[in-house]
Enzyme design. Structure first.
Site, PDB file in Angstrom:
ATOM      1  N   ASP A  50       0.789  -1.236   0.000  1.00  0.00           N
ATOM      2  CA  ASP A  50       0.000   0.000   0.000  1.00  0.00           C
ATOM      3  C   ASP A  50       0.826   1.293   0.000  1.00  0.00           C
ATOM      4  O   ASP A  50       1.629   1.548   0.905  1.00  0.00           O
ATOM      5  CB  ASP A  50      -0.932   0.068   1.214  1.00  0.00           C
TER       6      ASP A  50
HETATM    7  N1  DQQ Z   1      -4.190  -3.198   2.749  1.00  0.00           N
HETATM    8  C1  DQQ Z   1      -5.418  -3.128   1.985  1.00  0.00           C
HETATM    9  C2  DQQ Z   1      -6.190  -2.099   2.734  1.00  0.00           C
HETATM   10  C3  DQQ Z   1      -5.862  -2.398   4.144  1.00  0.00           C
HETATM   11  C4  DQQ Z   1      -4.412  -2.696   4.074  1.00  0.00           C
HETATM   12  C5  DQQ Z   1      -5.175  -2.770   0.541  1.00  0.00           C
HETATM   13  C6  DQQ Z   1      -3.956  -3.706   5.093  1.00  0.00           C
HETATM   14  O1  DQQ Z   1      -7.575  -2.170   2.495  1.00  0.00           O
HETATM   15  O2  DQQ Z   1      -6.126  -1.283   4.987  1.00  0.00           O
HETATM   16  O3  DQQ Z   1      -4.092  -3.448  -0.008  1.00  0.00           O
HETATM   17  O4  DQQ Z   1      -2.572  -3.906   5.019  1.00  0.00           O
END
Ligand code: DQQ
Length: 593
Positions: free
Chosen positions: A68
């Site tokens: 992310d």
């Molecule tokens: N990764 C997801 C999100 C969450 C995070 C997206 C958790 O929705 O908050 O890749 O690591």
């Protein structure tokens, strides 16, 4: 397909399998998160780090898992801050903290201590994605998703402990006021996450939290007068049927003309808005362009700007959980995206690392108003070697490939313009393809099936005898008196290694080549990643590749043409790329370089 495998295509079957995998993962960890969970791997610290496919100039920590970009970047008091999801204990998803790095130029980075770790009842089972907002008085605040002791996704905030620390090393999560949003009974508490940067309008702060109701993707809107007490608006800001979970929403204004970015709270008669979601079921980032009605508190996509599945993507390749921010220093909107690995979890454990952040891109509205344009930030050019390889007026006859020598094919930045005399030889566009994703068409045709006008382009990260290569290429088709330009980044032949995910990523380019008889391409090549921008950033594709022969100094770059129409390379410039400072720890008391 098993859950442990990566999603291989966007066909209905794969999507069902992906949905099934999400449910399985949910059962294991008790919450509905989208990352696959490998309990036996997540706390295995890397014993060594395999450098073979590590990138030279992309953002990576020295080891372990990252995901992310959505925790996101922020510009504050002369420095860029990057927060990202990080597993300090292993190379698969788990034990997630908000890692924190700082930079003066978005290219050279130094690492600080994690900004947020799971310590409180309201985030004890996870500190997931979120965003930063700068409040009046120049006060940054982070909104993030905490997974609480009951496995519910709640929205929390954190503030710097010491605002006069130029690096904002330490963050506190006050017990008073946290969580600031508790999911009420009408909200699915296991699919309720990733708050956006807040914007101020109508005398109130606004933020959006991604969610779903059955298969309806939902962006819940919350408002607050004081940034403390938040109330859910009657209606979501936006929702769409049949999409599944909306992760990492991003909502921001764009100027109708020019390339300047706008502050997230900017409004104006002509100002358009962009709404992006990361679709858990397909693992791609989709956006629409539309209008924000501040009276009705609704976002309405323009006619023809389609939500999710069939809509526009920032990137038609490996790019997910992205986040944009307004760069007050340079008055631009900058977009970050995350690319995961395609080589399997066992390899990630052996490599000792997984995941990269892609090169930040400036984004602005295309003059047509129908799509965004993206371009690598100007600062990247500081890594270009002073003596680029140049080619002019080079003719590529049918079936030819020509090496671009004198540059390192593993770590380069290449800009090239191709031209052709006529479009007469363009192949007819098969009506059967109209309902297929572009990547299926690319997969059928590949780079070696001869065509009329194309395939032509670059063979990146190639071995000397072309046992391995990743073509980044164009094919032009005739369709009902017009022309369609297919742009592909095809990893099918990228590696001799077995068991890798080697997708043929593709998208169409909205350009009228009958007028220009030219098409341009820029590729950022960096060992295991190729990020390519067609026609000034109209269509962008990122591929991850793991060559066995075309590694390091053995990697080469070629031009090729497998179409019967002659192609001229009008102009090519290829730079070797240097290595920035990458996440060297910034010791306490030291100053950033
Ligand atoms: N990764 C997801 C999100 C969450 C995070 C997206 C958790 O929705 O908050 O890749 O690591």
């Amino acid at each position: 397909m098993m859950c442990g495998e990566k999603l291989r295509s966007s066909t209905a079957t794969s999507l069902h399998v992906a949905a099934f995998c999400v449910v399985v993962a949910a059962t294991i960890i008790g919450v509905q998160g989208s990352h696959k969970v490998y309990p036996e791997l997540q706390s295995l610290p890397a014993e060594k780090v395999d450098e073979t496919h590590r990138t030279g100039y992309h953002f990576q920590p020295p080891k372990h898992w990252i995901n992310d970009s959505h925790p996101g970047p922020m510009y504050f008091n002369g420095l860029y801050h990057l927060f990202y999801q990080y597993n300090p204990k292993g190379s698969v998803w788990g034990n997630i903290v908000w890692a924190h790095s700082v930079s003066k130029d978005l290219i050279n980075w130094q690492a600080l201590e994690p900004a947020i770790e799971a310590t409180k009842p309201f985030d004890i089972k996870g500190c997931w994605s979120g965003s930063a907002t700068i409040l009046p008085g120049n006060k940054p605040v982070i909104l993030y998703t905490g997974v609480d002791k009951h496995n519910r996704q709640v929205q929390d905030y954190a503030v710097p402990t010491n605002l006069s620390d130029p690096y904002l090393r330490s963050w506190v999560k006050p017990s008073k006021g946290n969580p600031f949003i508790d999911p009420d009974r009408s909200v699915n508490a296991s699919a309720f996450r990733d708050p956006t940067t807040a914007w101020f309008v109508n005398g109130e702060w606004h933020t959006v939290v991604g969610s779903k109701r059955d298969m309806v993707g939902v962006a819940y809107l919350y408002t607050s007068k004081d940034f403390k007490k938040w109330v859910r608006a009657k209606e979501p800001l936006h929702s769409a049927r049949g999409t599944g979970m909306w992760e990492c929403p991003d909502f921001y204004p764009v100027s109708p003309t020019g390339r300047r970015g706008l502050d997230t709270s900017a409004l104006g008669k002509e100002v358009k808005h962009v709404f992006k979601v990361s679709l858990d079921l397909t693992r791609f980032d989709y956006y629409t362009i539309g209008v924000y009605d501040k009276e009705k508190e609704k976002y309405v996509p323009d006619l023809g700007s389609v939500d999710s599945w069939a809509g526009l993507r920032y990137d038609y390749g490996n790019f997910y959980a992205s986040k944009s921010f307004f760069d007050y220093k340079k008055h631009r909107r900058v977009l970050w995206g995350w690319a995961n690995e395609s080589d399997g979890e066992a390899r990630d454990k052996d490599k000792g690392w997984a995941g990269i952040q892609l090169i930040p891109r400036k984004v602005w509205l295309d003059p047509s108003g129908k799509q965004l344009l993206q371009w690598p930030i100007k600062e990247l050019e500081m890594l270009r070697s002073p003596d680029p390889r140049k080619l002019n007026s080079k003719v590529l006859k049918h079936g030819r490939h020509v090496e671009v020598d004198g540059i390192t094919g593993a770590q380069a930045d290449v800009e090239v313009t191709f031209s052709f005399r006529s479009l007469d030889r363009a192949e007819p566009f098969d009506p059967k393809w109209a309902d297929l994703p572009a990547q299926d068409v690319c997969h059928q045709k590949g780079s070696t099936v001869p065509g009329g006008l194309g395939p032509f382009g670059l063979l990146t990260v190639a071995s000397e005898k072309l046992e391995e290569f990743t073509p980044v290429m164009f094919r032009v088709f005739k369709k009902g008196g017009k022309h369609v330009v297919l742009f592909c980044s095809d990893a099918t032949s990228s590696s001799l290694a077995k068991g890798l995910y080697k997708p043929s990523f593709a998208g169409y380019v909205d350009v009228d080549v009958s007028k220009t008889k030219k098409i341009s391409l820029r590729s950022l090549i960096d060992h295991s990643v190729v990020e390519s921008f067609a026609e000034g950033g109209k269509t962008v594709i990122t591929s991850r590749v793991y060559p066995t022969l075309a590694t390091g100094t053995k990697a080469r770059l070629f031009l090729f043409n497998n179409g019967t129409e002659e192609i001229e390379v009008d102009k090519l410039t290829a730079w070797n790329m240097g290595k920035p400072v990458m996440n060297v720890p910034l010791n306490k008391g030291a100053s950033i370089n």
